[in-house]
Design a protein around this motif. Structure first.
Motif, PDB file in Angstrom:
ATOM      1  N   LEU A  80      -2.742   6.328  11.599  1.00  0.00           N
ATOM      2  CA  LEU A  80      -2.131   5.121  11.035  1.00  0.00           C
ATOM      3  C   LEU A  80      -3.002   4.535   9.932  1.00  0.00           C
ATOM      4  O   LEU A  80      -4.228   4.628   9.985  1.00  0.00           O
ATOM      5  N   PRO A  81      -2.412   3.892   8.928  1.00  0.00           N
ATOM      6  CA  PRO A  81      -3.207   3.188   7.922  1.00  0.00           C
ATOM      7  C   PRO A  81      -3.887   1.978   8.562  1.00  0.00           C
ATOM      8  O   PRO A  81      -3.441   1.478   9.604  1.00  0.00           O
ATOM      9  N   PRO A  82      -4.977   1.482   7.964  1.00  0.00           N
ATOM     10  CA  PRO A  82      -5.730   0.374   8.574  1.00  0.00           C
ATOM     11  C   PRO A  82      -4.882  -0.832   8.939  1.00  0.00           C
ATOM     12  O   PRO A  82      -5.033  -1.397  10.029  1.00  0.00           O
ATOM     13  N   GLN A  83      -3.964  -1.240   8.059  1.00  0.00           N
ATOM     14  CA  GLN A  83      -3.183  -2.453   8.294  1.00  0.00           C
ATOM     15  C   GLN A  83      -2.207  -2.322   9.456  1.00  0.00           C
ATOM     16  O   GLN A  83      -1.687  -3.329   9.958  1.00  0.00           O
ATOM     17  N   ALA A  84      -1.979  -1.103   9.933  1.00  0.00           N
ATOM     18  CA  ALA A  84      -1.036  -0.902  11.039  1.00  0.00           C
ATOM     19  C   ALA A  84      -1.741  -0.742  12.385  1.00  0.00           C
ATOM     20  O   ALA A  84      -1.080  -0.524  13.395  1.00  0.00           O
ATOM     21  N   ARG A  85      -3.067  -0.861  12.415  1.00  0.00           N
ATOM     22  CA  ARG A  85      -3.804  -0.571  13.653  1.00  0.00           C
ATOM     23  C   ARG A  85      -4.003  -1.790  14.543  1.00  0.00           C
ATOM     24  O   ARG A  85      -4.374  -1.656  15.709  1.00  0.00           O
ATOM     25  N   GLY A  86      -3.843  -2.995  14.006  1.00  0.00           N
ATOM     26  CA  GLY A  86      -3.878  -4.199  14.839  1.00  0.00           C
ATOM     27  C   GLY A  86      -5.263  -4.617  15.284  1.00  0.00           C
ATOM     28  O   GLY A  86      -5.455  -5.004  16.440  1.00  0.00           O
ATOM     29  N   TYR A  87      -6.228  -4.576  14.373  1.00  0.00           N
ATOM     30  CA  TYR A  87      -7.583  -5.013  14.708  1.00  0.00           C
ATOM     31  C   TYR A  87      -8.032  -6.082  13.718  1.00  0.00           C
ATOM     32  O   TYR A  87      -7.472  -6.243  12.627  1.00  0.00           O
ATOM     33  N   GLY A  88      -9.068  -6.832  14.083  1.00  0.00           N
ATOM     34  CA  GLY A  88      -9.785  -7.708  13.158  1.00  0.00           C
ATOM     35  C   GLY A  88     -11.163  -7.121  12.946  1.00  0.00           C
ATOM     36  O   GLY A  88     -11.712  -6.485  13.846  1.00  0.00           O
ATOM     37  N   ILE A  89     -11.709  -7.306  11.743  1.00  0.00           N
ATOM     38  CA  ILE A  89     -13.017  -6.708  11.458  1.00  0.00           C
ATOM     39  C   ILE A  89     -13.922  -7.731  10.781  1.00  0.00           C
ATOM     40  O   ILE A  89     -13.465  -8.556   9.986  1.00  0.00           O
ATOM     41  N   LEU A  90     -15.201  -7.674  11.151  1.00  0.00           N
ATOM     42  CA  LEU A  90     -16.214  -8.591  10.609  1.00  0.00           C
ATOM     43  C   LEU A  90     -17.387  -7.762  10.108  1.00  0.00           C
ATOM     44  O   LEU A  90     -17.982  -6.999  10.863  1.00  0.00           O
ATOM     45  N   PHE A  91     -17.706  -7.908   8.809  1.00  0.00           N
ATOM     46  CA  PHE A  91     -18.789  -7.141   8.189  1.00  0.00           C
ATOM     47  C   PHE A  91     -20.051  -7.993   8.098  1.00  0.00           C
ATOM     48  O   PHE A  91     -20.005  -9.218   8.156  1.00  0.00           O
ATOM     49  N   GLN A  92     -21.197  -7.322   7.886  1.00  0.00           N
ATOM     50  CA  GLN A  92     -22.459  -8.051   7.762  1.00  0.00           C
ATOM     51  C   GLN A  92     -22.506  -8.875   6.478  1.00  0.00           C
ATOM     52  O   GLN A  92     -23.214  -9.878   6.390  1.00  0.00           O
ATOM     53  N   SER A  93     -21.730  -8.479   5.469  1.00  0.00           N
ATOM     54  CA  SER A  93     -21.756  -9.173   4.177  1.00  0.00           C
ATOM     55  C   SER A  93     -20.777 -10.347   4.115  1.00  0.00           C
ATOM     56  O   SER A  93     -20.615 -10.950   3.045  1.00  0.00           O
ATOM     57  N   TYR A  94     -20.109 -10.646   5.237  1.00  0.00           N
ATOM     58  CA  TYR A  94     -19.117 -11.734   5.336  1.00  0.00           C
ATOM     59  C   TYR A  94     -17.833 -11.385   4.584  1.00  0.00           C
ATOM     60  O   TYR A  94     -16.750 -11.613   5.087  1.00  0.00           O
ATOM     61  N   ALA A  95     -17.949 -10.872   3.332  1.00  0.00           N
ATOM     62  CA  ALA A  95     -16.783 -10.471   2.531  1.00  0.00           C
ATOM     63  C   ALA A  95     -15.787 -11.605   2.340  1.00  0.00           C
ATOM     64  O   ALA A  95     -14.575 -11.395   2.347  1.00  0.00           O
ATOM     65  N   LEU A  96     -16.291 -12.828   2.181  1.00  0.00           N
ATOM     66  CA  LEU A  96     -15.423 -13.963   1.875  1.00  0.00           C
ATOM     67  C   LEU A  96     -15.120 -13.995   0.381  1.00  0.00           C
ATOM     68  O   LEU A  96     -15.945 -13.586  -0.439  1.00  0.00           O
ATOM     69  N   PHE A  97     -13.945 -14.510   0.019  1.00  0.00           N
ATOM     70  CA  PHE A  97     -13.592 -14.660  -1.387  1.00  0.00           C
ATOM     71  C   PHE A  97     -14.235 -15.938  -1.911  1.00  0.00           C
ATOM     72  O   PHE A  97     -13.887 -17.041  -1.471  1.00  0.00           O
ATOM     73  N   PRO A  98     -15.169 -15.835  -2.856  1.00  0.00           N
ATOM     74  CA  PRO A  98     -15.910 -17.026  -3.294  1.00  0.00           C
ATOM     75  C   PRO A  98     -15.038 -18.056  -4.017  1.00  0.00           C
ATOM     76  O   PRO A  98     -15.366 -19.238  -4.044  1.00  0.00           O
ATOM     77  N   ASN A  99     -13.921 -17.607  -4.595  1.00  0.00           N
ATOM     78  CA  ASN A  99     -13.058 -18.516  -5.349  1.00  0.00           C
ATOM     79  C   ASN A  99     -11.972 -19.157  -4.490  1.00  0.00           C
ATOM     80  O   ASN A  99     -11.148 -19.927  -4.988  1.00  0.00           O
ATOM     81  N   LEU A 100     -11.956 -18.830  -3.194  1.00  0.00           N
ATOM     82  CA  LEU A 100     -10.981 -19.414  -2.269  1.00  0.00           C
ATOM     83  C   LEU A 100     -11.683 -20.378  -1.322  1.00  0.00           C
ATOM     84  O   LEU A 100     -12.843 -20.176  -0.959  1.00  0.00           O
ATOM     85  N   THR A 101     -10.972 -21.414  -0.904  1.00  0.00           N
ATOM     86  CA  THR A 101     -11.522 -22.345   0.076  1.00  0.00           C
ATOM     87  C   THR A 101     -11.600 -21.679   1.443  1.00  0.00           C
ATOM     88  O   THR A 101     -11.046 -20.589   1.662  1.00  0.00           O
ATOM     89  N   VAL A 102     -12.276 -22.359   2.362  1.00  0.00           N
ATOM     90  CA  VAL A 102     -12.344 -21.875   3.743  1.00  0.00           C
ATOM     91  C   VAL A 102     -10.942 -21.674   4.296  1.00  0.00           C
ATOM     92  O   VAL A 102     -10.632 -20.640   4.908  1.00  0.00           O
ATOM     93  N   GLU A 103     -10.089 -22.638   4.098  1.00  0.00           N
ATOM     94  CA  GLU A 103      -8.706 -22.557   4.582  1.00  0.00           C
ATOM     95  C   GLU A 103      -7.994 -21.344   4.012  1.00  0.00           C
ATOM     96  O   GLU A 103      -7.326 -20.591   4.736  1.00  0.00           O
TER      97      GLU A 103
END
Length: 353
Positions: free
Chosen positions: A77-100
């Motif tokens: 299955l492709p990643p989006q169809a596997r039903g998991y959440g993932i957390l990386f060491q680099s956080y991978a947050l979008f700097p131009n988006l708010t927390v919300e």
């Protein structure tokens, strides 16, 4: 024992192989993770733990083997169809988006009010209520990691994958966040697979640990089993400190180590030659006269480690072979001179062929 261990495993990994050119990253890895369990993949850099996580996530395609979450075969299955959440060491947050907006990113397709309520719920869960309008640059490293965790949990996945999630944080924040994450994981009952090279992190958080080396699982068990009954020399050396004593022969419950005869327990293992392994804290300092494996020794060095002291010593009959013992600081004044007696209790000696 985890009650879930009597049920069918939630995550099943079967005989996963993965090669990159001539390099074998995974050489037939199999393990089961029960529902609600937190399992740590522990090992040195290059052992295959992150590759295994990426295969489960669908970010790498295994060469062979199968992956199941519950009754679903997710192997192809492709990643989006596997039903998991993932957390990386680099956080991978979008700097131009708010927390919300970062947390809402994985909720595409949901109604606006539903998204707003879910974001508020997630921020409350990770202890950041009221931070909706802040940007990642306005948060500390620990707070950014909490936002990344909230984003991973927002779609209510059945599996949480953590790739070295604490390695970018300083020691104090890391320990605090490890404890918080473990409590949260228990409360949510979400099955979790976590990659780490930090044995203290694994011991603190895991229900079970898979110790990996050169693309294989060397031992899979509880933290207590991994530490107290290491299955291989690699596990014994990688997890915690240890003493090694090569023995040349063995008969009638005794192993010959140079000029020493060491009594072994009945559970020590059948090898007739090899190495004896003993944890430093199992070494008895100035034991009773009648204790087995009692020898004269000379203290070489003592290192103060806060809540304990590590002592390097040599046995009188085995000069040049440094051994370690651990003791509490209150025991130090009782050592007296550098010449002491030590004992290696038979039950603490494990035999490796």
């Amino acid at each position: 024992m985890n009650p879930a261990q009597h049920a069918a495993p939630h995550l099943r990994v079967r005989d996963i192989h993965k090669r990159f050119g001539h390099f074998t990253a995974l050489g037939g890895v199999s393990l089961d993770t029960d529902k609600g369990e937190l399992v740590c993949l522990l090992g040195p850099s290059g052992c295959g733990k992150t590759t295994l996580l990426r295969c489960i996530a669908g970010l790498e395609q295994q060469d062979s083997g199968s992956l199941h979450i519950g009754q679903r075969d997710i192997s192809l299955l492709p990643p989006q169809a596997r039903g998991y959440g993932i957390l990386f060491q680099s956080y991978a947050l979008f700097p131009n988006l708010t927390v919300e907006q970062n947390i809402a990113y994985g909720l595409a397709g949901s109604g606006r009010e539903q998204v707003r309520n879910r974001v508020a719920e997630m921020l409350e869960l990770v202890g950041l209520a009221g931070s909706e309008k802040k940007f990642p640059s306005q948060l500390s490293g620990g707070q950014q990691q909490r936002v990344a965790l909230a984003r991973a949990l927002a779609p209510a996945p059945s599996l949480l994958l953590l790739d070295e999630p604490m390695s970018a944080l300083d020691a104090r924040v890391r320990e605090h966040l490890c404890t918080e994450l473990r409590q949260l994981q228990k409360r949510l009952g979400i099955t979790t697979l976590m990659v780490t090279h930090n044995q203290d992190e694994a011991m603190l958080m895991a229900d079970r640990i898979a110790v990996m080396n050169q693309g294989r699982v060397e031992q899979y068990g509880t933290p207590q089993e991994i530490y107290r009954q290491p299955a291989t020399p690699f596990v014994a050396e990688f997890v915690g400190q240890g003493n090694w004593l090569p023995f040349e022969s063995r008969e009638r419950g005794l192993a010959q180590v140079g000029a020493l005869s060491l009594r072994l327990s009945e559970q020590a293992g059948p090898a007739q030659r090899g190495r004896l392994f003993c944890r430093p804290e199992a070494v008895a300092i100035n034991p009773a006269d009648a204790q087995d494996n009692r020898f004269r020794a000379q203290v070489r060095e003592i290192t103060f480690l806060g809540n304990r002291c590590r002592m390097s010593f040599e046995l009188e009959q085995l000069p040049g072979h440094a051994l370690l013992a651990e003791l509490d600081p209150e025991s130090m004044p009782r050592l007296g001179s550098p010449d002491i007696w030590v004992a290696l209790p038979p039950r603490s000696l494990q035999v490796f062929a």
